[in-house]
Design a protein around this motif. Structure first.
Motif, mmCIF file in Angstrom:
data_model
loop_
_atom_site.group_PDB
_atom_site.id
_atom_site.type_symbol
_atom_site.label_atom_id
_atom_site.label_comp_id
_atom_site.label_asym_id
_atom_site.label_seq_id
_atom_site.Cartn_x
_atom_site.Cartn_y
_atom_site.Cartn_z
ATOM 1 N N ARG A 1 -5.421 0.372 -3.044
ATOM 2 C CA ARG A 1 -4.113 0.421 -4.067
ATOM 3 C C ARG A 1 -4.730 0.179 -5.521
ATOM 4 O O ARG A 1 -4.413 0.884 -6.260
ATOM 5 C CB ARG A 1 -3.774 -0.839 -3.804
ATOM 6 C CG ARG A 1 -2.716 -0.827 -2.344
ATOM 7 C CD ARG A 1 -1.632 -1.879 -2.500
ATOM 8 N NE ARG A 1 -1.932 -3.311 -2.504
ATOM 9 C CZ ARG A 1 -2.078 -3.863 -1.867
ATOM 10 N NH1 ARG A 1 -1.975 -3.728 -0.389
ATOM 11 N NH2 ARG A 1 -2.446 -5.433 -1.840
ATOM 12 N N THR B 1 0.872 -1.131 -0.038
ATOM 13 C CA THR B 1 -0.229 0.018 0.164
ATOM 14 C C THR B 1 0.799 1.287 -0.089
ATOM 15 O O THR B 1 0.773 2.093 -0.622
ATOM 16 C CB THR B 1 -1.086 -0.079 1.149
ATOM 17 O OG1 THR B 1 -1.810 -1.271 1.365
ATOM 18 C CG2 THR B 1 -1.886 1.310 1.308
ATOM 19 N N GLN C 1 -7.591 -1.822 1.791
ATOM 20 C CA GLN C 1 -6.255 -1.540 1.410
ATOM 21 C C GLN C 1 -6.119 -1.883 0.152
ATOM 22 O O GLN C 1 -5.401 -1.320 -0.890
ATOM 23 C CB GLN C 1 -5.048 -1.963 2.133
ATOM 24 C CG GLN C 1 -5.164 -1.246 3.551
ATOM 25 C CD GLN C 1 -3.426 -1.531 4.392
ATOM 26 O OE1 GLN C 1 -2.672 -1.831 3.800
ATOM 27 N NE2 GLN C 1 -3.651 -1.347 5.576
#
Lengths: 273, 252
Positions: free
Chosen positions: B227, B9, B223
């Motif tokens: 991304r 990330t 996450q």
């Protein structure tokens, strides 16, 4: 449980072909990026910061370097893989030591060239590209030059295979030629991503060519043609001196050195098997 | 603070910030990105390290840009001052400003990533994906080898000094002392690598197949989604730049 052993032959051949394709694709990406940048540069640079060319240069060269790593790295024997961190550390430490002597060169590829001489062109190319990627953890500006570093490692390995390290006066010649090619390939990165060069000394040479009315890429290419061949000739000479200063027992344990008779002199009488 | 971010990330964030800054080519944005990187570094308590490392890299680069484009920019029209062949043009100064701030932003963002990322987490995250395991080894091995080599070089120097190595003033004597330190260092490192290779091979390092890791790095779905969104945003920025610049590039 015995499945992996039974199925290992056929995928091995397929993987070899896939790696060859990746290698070709990587080299093609680097070459195509360079040609594209040279053909489209003049109008772009005058229109403002060469953001489009910078993106193309970064994307194309990094893609090429990553493809080359993906193709070469899994095929390398463990004895070569463990040398890659050593090469990077040598690049850094020997570069700093040479810097302490006050010579006006950025000698930062000794480790890469030494590994290429000992372990061959593929290992040299992977070492060059990986060194740039890992070193960018401390200095992100070296990352875009990964393709140029891979080219230096590859050419050093080809020179070693061709026997240019058997005569002490041929190593600097090989370095000189490598410097020309690597300098020309790295010039678009210096021009479009950084808008010049990182050093004040090299920046002064670029300024001189710019004062004569050259385009930025032309000025940086000419500067690279002045400093890089000299630099790489010195690097190749130091790598050759180191390779000969090492004991035979150490250098001749590398299959590449034995197979292509990279270094002058006979192999030690009793192979350490 | 918030739970640790997955290494991918932070890496994605750094790459996207650098790509968007490069694509935008708008110096106020570059300055904003650089400032954001410094503020984030300060919140992590590493502003000093990031700024020191950044200054070492960026000071010669920015000075060289200023001299190069500030004084010599043949494409410039608006001449502000002139001494002989050197002309200070508004376009040249603008170009130096754009490139200087852009490079500063990218360097600071990547330094922030590399100084905050946990290397063991990054290596185990890499091992979990379809990335050659050798890559993780090279990364981790280099980062642990560097401090060890600095210590070893110091010991070699001390040993050679006790045997009578004296650094002279001349170039030849300096090269001589260099050789006395370089050869033992290179020999020791290559020798070590050979025994390390045997130890690694005995543990199946070179064999094909998937690897497992003792270390589990949590990768929450939020996450992953973030991304993906960041990558789409960066791709859109690149596409926008290519659409805007293509005619100018292809016209020549």
């Amino acid at each position: 449980m015995s499945q992996p052993a039974l199925t290992i032959i056929a995928p091995g051949q397929a993987a070899g072909r896939r790696r060859r394709l990746l290698e070709i694709a990587g080299a093609a990406a680097i070459a195509a990026t360079y040609i594209f940048l040279v053909l489209t540069q003049p109008a772009d640079i005058a229109n403002g910061p060469a953001s489009f060319s910078a993106l193309v240069a970064l994307g194309g060269f990094l893609l090429g370097a990553v493809l080359l790593i993906a193709a070469v790295l899994p095929a390398l024997p463990t004895s070569t893989v463990v040398l890659i961190p050593v090469a990077l550390v040598l690049n850094v430490v020997l570069g700093q030591l040479m810097g302490s002597t006050g010579l006006p060169f950025y000698i930062d590829a000794i480790g890469t060239v030494l590994i290429a001489v000992l372990a061959g062109p593929a290992a040299g190319a992977a070492t060059g590209a990986l060194c740039s990627i890992v070193w960018s953890f401390f200095n992100p500006t070296v990352l875009p030059f990964a393709a140029g570093a891979a080219l230096i490692g590859f050419l050093a390995g080809m020179a070693a295979r061709g026997g240019l390290f058997r005569r002490f006066y041929l190593a600097p010649v090989a370095g000189f030629v490598t410097g020309i090619l690597a300098g020309v390939v790295s010039a678009p990165i210096a021009a479009f991503v950084f808008g010049g060069t990182s050093g004040l000394g090299t920046g002064a040479i670029v300024s001189a060519f710019r004062a004569m009315g050259d385009t930025l890429l032309a000025a940086i290419t000419k500067q690279a043609l002045i400093s890089d061949p000299m630099d790489k000739a010195i690097v190749f000479t130091i790598a050759a001196l180191l390779a000969y200063a090492l004991p035979r027992r150490t250098t001749f344990q590398f299959p590449f050195v034995r197979r292509y008779r990279v270094l002058a002199g006979k192999a030690p009488a009793a192979p350490d098997a | 603070m918030t739970p640790r971010l997955h290494p991918f990330t932070t890496l994605t964030l750094a790459v996207c910030a650098a790509v968007v800054t490069t694509a935008a080519a708008y110096w106020p944005l570059s300055v904003a990105v650089a400032l954001a990187a410094v503020i984030l570094a300060a919140r992590h308590g590493i502003a000093g390290r990031v700024l020191t490392a950044g200054a070492v890299i960026l000071t010669p680069l920015c000075l060289s840009l200023l001299v190069l484009h500030g004084l010599f920019f043949p494409e410039g029209q608006t001449v502000l001052a002139q001494w002989g062949p050197a002309r200070v043009t508004a376009e040249g100064l603008g170009f130096a400003l754009e490139l200087g701030t852009r490079t500063t932003a990218c360097v600071l963002v990547f330094l922030l990533f590399s100084f905050t990322v946990s290397v063991p987490d990054l290596v185990s995250a890499l091992a979990g994906r379809r990335i050659p395991p050798q890559f993780g080894f090279v990364l981790a091995s280099t980062l642990t080898l560097l401090p060890a080599v600095a210590g070893r070089l110091d010991r070699i120097r001390q040993a050679q000094e006790t045997r009578g190595m004296v650094g002279g003033r001349g170039l030849l004597s300096r090269l001589g002392t260099l050789r006395l330190q370089m050869v033992p260092l290179v020999l020791a490192l290559i020798d070590d690598a050979g025994s390390r290779a045997q130890a690694l091979d005995a543990r199946g390092f070179g064999s094909p197949g998937p690897r497992t890791s003792y270390r589990e790095v949590a990768d929450p779905p939020a996450q992953r989604l973030f991304r993906a969104a960041a990558l789409v945003f960066a791709a859109a920025a690149v596409a926008g730049r290519i659409m805007a610049s293509w005619p100018a590039g292809a016209a020549s």
